[in-house]
Write a protein that holds these residues in place. Structure first.
Motif, PDB file in Angstrom:
ATOM      1  N   LEU A  20       0.784  -1.188   0.094  1.00 35.62           N
ATOM      2  CA  LEU A  20      -0.241  -0.066   0.040  1.00 35.62           C
ATOM      3  C   LEU A  20       0.904   1.368  -0.035  1.00 35.62           C
ATOM      4  CD1 LEU A  20      -2.866   1.426   0.160  1.00 35.62           C
ATOM      5  CD2 LEU A  20      -2.518   1.240   2.735  1.00 35.62           C
ATOM      6  N   ASN A  24       2.123   4.159  -3.022  1.00 35.11           N
ATOM      7  CA  ASN A  24       1.884   5.803  -3.049  1.00 35.11           C
ATOM      8  C   ASN A  24       3.174   6.378  -2.822  1.00 35.11           C
ATOM      9  OD1 ASN A  24      -1.011   6.207  -2.674  1.00 35.11           O
ATOM     10  ND2 ASN A  24      -0.813   4.194  -1.837  1.00 35.11           N
ATOM     11  N   CYS A 107      -8.926  -1.869   7.910  1.00 36.71           N
ATOM     12  CA  CYS A 107      -9.080  -0.476   7.589  1.00 36.71           C
ATOM     13  C   CYS A 107      -9.237  -0.337   6.105  1.00 36.71           C
ATOM     14  CB  CYS A 107      -8.197   0.362   8.237  1.00 36.71           C
ATOM     15  SG  CYS A 107      -8.637   2.142   7.890  1.00 36.71           S
ATOM     16  N   GLU A 108     -10.091   0.177   5.625  1.00 38.32           N
ATOM     17  CA  GLU A 108     -10.016   0.401   4.321  1.00 38.32           C
ATOM     18  C   GLU A 108      -8.814   1.036   3.635  1.00 38.32           C
ATOM     19  OE1 GLU A 108     -13.138  -1.644   3.339  1.00 38.32           O
ATOM     20  OE2 GLU A 108     -11.956  -0.463   1.469  1.00 38.32           O
ATOM     21  N   PRO A 109      -8.338   1.052   2.579  1.00 41.72           N
ATOM     22  CA  PRO A 109      -7.014   1.570   2.124  1.00 41.72           C
ATOM     23  C   PRO A 109      -7.075   3.205   2.154  1.00 41.72           C
ATOM     24  CG  PRO A 109      -7.409  -0.220   0.814  1.00 41.72           C
ATOM     25  CD  PRO A 109      -8.577  -0.195   1.697  1.00 41.72           C
ATOM     26  N   GLU A 110      -8.063   3.491   1.553  1.00 41.35           N
ATOM     27  CA  GLU A 110      -8.110   5.038   1.512  1.00 41.35           C
ATOM     28  C   GLU A 110      -8.393   5.651   3.002  1.00 41.35           C
ATOM     29  OE1 GLU A 110     -10.034   3.099  -1.909  1.00 41.35           O
ATOM     30  OE2 GLU A 110     -10.190   2.953   0.275  1.00 41.35           O
ATOM     31  N   ASP A 111      -9.126   5.038   3.955  1.00 40.30           N
ATOM     32  CA  ASP A 111      -9.179   5.573   5.211  1.00 40.30           C
ATOM     33  C   ASP A 111      -7.753   5.516   6.040  1.00 40.30           C
ATOM     34  OD1 ASP A 111     -11.737   5.954   4.534  1.00 40.30           O
ATOM     35  OD2 ASP A 111     -12.577   4.277   5.856  1.00 40.30           O
ATOM     36  N   LEU A 113      -4.870   5.517   4.631  1.00 39.62           N
ATOM     37  CA  LEU A 113      -3.748   6.830   3.901  1.00 39.62           C
ATOM     38  C   LEU A 113      -4.444   8.042   4.342  1.00 39.62           C
ATOM     39  CD1 LEU A 113      -3.473   5.183   0.502  1.00 39.62           C
ATOM     40  CD2 LEU A 113      -1.743   5.535   2.348  1.00 39.62           C
ATOM     41  N   ALA A 114      -5.512   8.219   4.537  1.00 41.41           N
ATOM     42  CA  ALA A 114      -5.886   9.474   5.169  1.00 41.41           C
ATOM     43  C   ALA A 114      -5.479   9.734   6.417  1.00 41.41           C
ATOM     44  CB  ALA A 114      -7.337   9.620   4.997  1.00 41.41           C
ATOM     45  N   ARG A 115      -5.559   8.891   7.355  1.00 39.26           N
ATOM     46  CA  ARG A 115      -5.047   9.063   8.778  1.00 39.26           C
ATOM     47  C   ARG A 115      -3.545   9.108   8.648  1.00 39.26           C
ATOM     48  NH1 ARG A 115      -8.332   6.848  12.773  1.00 39.26           N
ATOM     49  NH2 ARG A 115      -6.850   7.841  14.004  1.00 39.26           N
TER      50      ARG A 115
END
Length: 623
Positions: A20, A24, A107-111, A113-115
């Protein structure tokens, strides 16, 4: 490129976060527990750390405490990422120890990454001074940490125990199911015996073993006589009861290593392995098992209160190596079984007709031998033992069988069978008894009073526990002159159990019995044994005498035996002397006694005594 340190003891979690974050644009370093993470971080400080809590060696809480106590590392953001510590107090403890974020798995990947980015941008929140907290007495955080850690460890241990128990039960269920499937595939449901599939597998294995070791094997095809009649009159349930009982009885007839299988219906098959290398001996061994089977099947049955008598026909096929296929062997054994049916049932037949004839001849010979013992059909013949001047020193007693129909039967045609059946013991006893009686009669004649009579003793007879006792009783009863009875033993007999041989020989020597080692040189001679044994004579085997004048090696063997015997003070005699050339060679090499057709063939008692008188008369005339 931002340097991120990920700490987790599960490979799948490490690889997930690595994929992940590298996807990025981050550079990722991995650690499997807190202690490893501290070492790597101090060597190459990251821009951010993501750590699990429950790990071996050093857990995440302890890592967090060390992290925030380190002057260099405490400025680096610390994210807790856990699936074990999910209670509000777990998050509260982590944040109180200085964690910058607390994220629950999954945890969802988007969530995530946001945190993650949010913490990375904001940097470290105000870090608690753990040392000052402890020094000032504020130890509640550490107490909470300890309590939570213990609780989580207990929960995790319980989960692992439950999982392990479930796993063990599942393994046991799978193993049981596999065993049942295996059993159904290879065993007969009714009798629990190997079925055709397993029989073929074991027969192939036996064929391979037979080829490797050169032993014979045998395939026995067993078919119950008149089984269809029982099924038709009493029903298949009664027929099944008979098959189950027959299977039990057949198992009692098996030797170790044999295979018993049910082919189907009322047909059973037996594989006999490790039989003799000699085909006739292997046939005898197979016939012995067949006899046990037929006898066991003939016993009465009680089938659901119904008394029933059965019999069986057995076909036998011998095999060695892999000259026949499994199907061919089964076919041949089946043909032999039908030959047994045609012969009247309740019997066995070999596929090879010549083998069957040989077995029948052997059985007839054994029956005749037992009758010969009862009717005193044996005779003793005597072959002279002489010196080079022609003086007769003694004779070897040799058994002959005066068969009422076949005439005089030579010993080679019946002695091997007597040894196999144990009949050699009563026959050997008769020989010794007859020889002692003859020695006693000769003692009254000046011409024969000093003759030594040599009697052969078989291994079976010598090892019989009552041999010495019976021999002493015989000697005491006949009161023969000491030194006139000589027992001939073979090397293999003596070396089979040297201590026993010495003990028995010494016991008989005290009664004046002499001992000669027969066929010397053909076995595994040992000088150490030779010096221990109370021997009076060595008899050189006729195979060496026959060739010694043509074969230098045999001549050397004969010379060596003579020299060794003379040096040990043991008398030496050569058997099988048939020519003057052989006699001269023996005389030149100081072998003083000879036995063979050059001097006399074995003779019945009257002819022997007549020849002895002729020899004596010739000496008187010459003198």
């Amino acid at each position: 490129m931002k340097h991120i340190l990920i700490v987790d003891d599960k490979e799948e979690n490490l690889y997930y976060l690595q994929a992940l974050l590298t996807g990025n644009g981050y550079m990722v370093e991995l650690a499997r527990h807190g202690a490893e993470a501290l070492v790597k971080a101090r060597q190459n400080p990251p821009q951010l750390i993501v750590s699990d809590l429950l790990m071996p060696v050093m857990d995440g809480y302890t890592l967090l405490r060390h992290w925030k106590s380190d002057t260099k590392l405490k400025k680096i953001p610390f994210i807790v990422y856990t699936a074990t510590y999910t209670e509000p107090e777990d998050e509260k403890l982590a944040l109180s120890l200085g964690a910058d974020a607390f994220i629950l798995k999954p945890c969802e990947p988007e969530d995530f990454l946001a945190r993650f980015i949010d913490v990375l941008v904001k940097g470290v929140a105000a870090s608690p001074d753990i040392a000052s907290e402890v020094n000032s007495g504020h130890s509640d955080t550490l107490k909470d940490y300890s309590v939570i850690l213990i609780r989580k460890l207990e929960e995790k241990t319980l989960q692992l125990e439950e999982a392990n128990q479930f796993l063990q039960q599942d393994i046991a269920r799978r193993k049981e199911a596999e065993d049942k499937i295996q059993h159904l595939a290879y065993y007969d449901l009714l009798t629990n015996l190997p079925n055709r599939l397993l029989l073929i597998d074991r027969l192939q294995h036996t064929l391979a073993m037979s080829a490797r070791h050169q032993n014979h094997g045998a395939l026995l095809f067993i078919d119950l006589d008149h089984f269809k009649t029982l099924n038709d009159t009493k029903g298949h349930s009664v027929g099944d009861l008979l098959l189950v009982e027959v299977a039990k009885r057949l198992q009692t007839c098996m030797r170790e290593g044999d295979t018993l299988a049910r082919l189907g219906g009322d047909e059973f098959v037996v594989i006999l392995q490790d039989l003799s290398e000699d085909s006739s001996q292997a046939a005898v061994q197979a016939e012995t098992v067949c006899a046990k089977i037929i006898s066991a099947i003939n016993l009465p049955y009680y089938l659901d209160s119904y008394l029933y008598h059965s019999s069986t026909s057995v076909g036998v096929c011998l095999f060695r190596n892999q000259e026949f296929t499994v199907d061919e062997l089964l076919k041949r054994a089946d043909i032999a079984m039908y030959q047994a049916k045609s012969a009247g049932r309740n019997t066995q037949r070999f596929y090879d007709p010549t083998m069957q004839a040989a077995l029948e001849a052997r059985a007839a010979l054994e029956s005749d031998l037992r009758l010969a013992i009862k009717k005193n059909q044996f005779r003793l013949y005597y072959q002279m033992q002489v010196d080079h001047s022609g003086n007769v020193h003694g004779a070897e007693a040799l058994i002959r069988w005066q068969h009422p129909q076949k005439g005089l039967v030579p010993p080679l045609q019946f002695i091997p069978l007597t040894e196999e059946t144990g009949l050699i013991i009563p026959i050997g006893h008769w020989v010794m008894e007859t020889a002692c009686a003859q020695i006693k009669r000769w003692e009254s004649d000046p011409l024969t009073r000093n003759l030594q009579v040599a009697v052969n003793v078989s291994a079976c007879q010598f090892h019989d526990p009552s041999f010495v006792e019976r021999a002493i009783e015989m000697l005491s009863r006949h009161k023969i002159k000491p030194g006139n009875l000589k027992l001939e033993l073979t090397e293999s007999l003596v070396l089979d159990n040297v201590e026993e041989a010495i003990m028995k020989m010494q016991a008989l020597k005290s009664y004046g019995v002499l001992f000669s080692m027969d066929d010397f040189g053909t076995g595994f001679s040992s000088l150490s044994y030779l010096t221990k044994l109370p021997l009076d004579q060595l008899k050189i085997d006729q195979s060496f005498i026959r060739n010694m004048c043509m074969n230098n090696r045999d001549a050397v063997v004969v010379q060596t035996i003579i020299g060794m015997a003379n040096n040990l003070g043991i008398e030496v005699i050569a058997e099988g002397v048939e020519s003057e050339t052989q006699r001269e060679f023996l005389e030149q090499n100081k072998c003083n006694l000879c036995q063979g057709y050059l001097f006399s063939q074995p003779l019945p008692i009257d002819a022997f005594e007549n020849k002895l008188r002729q020899i004596h008369a010739g000496y008187i005339t010459q003198s």
